[in-house]
Design a protein around this motif. Structure first.
Motif, short mmCIF file in Angstrom:
data_model
loop_
_atom_site.label_atom_id
_atom_site.label_comp_id
_atom_site.label_asym_id
_atom_site.label_seq_id
_atom_site.Cartn_x
_atom_site.Cartn_y
_atom_site.Cartn_z
N LYS A 79 0.83 -1.22 0.00
CA LYS A 79 0.00 0.00 0.00
C LYS A 79 0.86 1.26 0.00
CE LYS A 79 -4.30 -1.88 1.51
NZ LYS A 79 -5.55 -1.59 2.18
N LEU A 128 2.20 1.63 -3.54
CA LEU A 128 1.14 2.06 -4.47
C LEU A 128 0.78 3.52 -4.23
CD1 LEU A 128 -1.06 -1.15 -4.41
CD2 LEU A 128 0.39 -0.35 -6.30
N ILE A 144 -3.70 -5.44 -5.47
CA ILE A 144 -4.36 -4.56 -6.44
C ILE A 144 -5.69 -5.16 -6.87
CG2 ILE A 144 -4.24 -3.58 -8.77
CD1 ILE A 144 -1.19 -3.31 -8.33
N TYR A 199 -6.94 0.95 -6.25
CA TYR A 199 -5.59 0.90 -6.81
C TYR A 199 -5.55 0.42 -8.26
CZ TYR A 199 -3.58 1.68 -2.16
OH TYR A 199 -3.23 2.23 -0.94
#
Length: 91
Positions: free
Chosen positions: A56, A59, A80, A86
């Protein structure tokens, strides 16, 4: 909250706990594409959700920096896939 540090010179995001390092590594494909290729959490740090936190964080970094992501790492791809917010980061 776990502290995760970005080390661009090593192309990875990492956290250190009790002398062990967990990290997510990447390759730079182009100016706007990163390939997240490995998520490594030592067994000593397992069960703490560190892998998910690393993904996370990575991302969120990609989003904040206008980058797209290739999830070569199956763990990154799974996060994802399970997290609709995302999915727009995919190449």
């Amino acid at each position: 909250m776990t502290t995760i540090t970005h080390h661009p010179e090593r192309r990875r995001f990492e956290t250190q706990i009790d002398g062990h390092t967990a990290y997510l590594s990447y390759e730079i494909v182009s100016d706007d594409v990163l390939d997240y290729d490995h998520t490594i959490v030592p067994s000593e740090l397992g069960g703490r959700g560190l892998g998910k936190q690393l993904v996370k964080h990575a991302l969120d970094y990609a989003r904040a920096n206008g980058k797209k992501v290739i999830p070569t790492c199956s763990f990154v791809a799974a996060i994802i896939d399970k997290t609709p917010e995302y999915q727009d980061l995919l190449v």
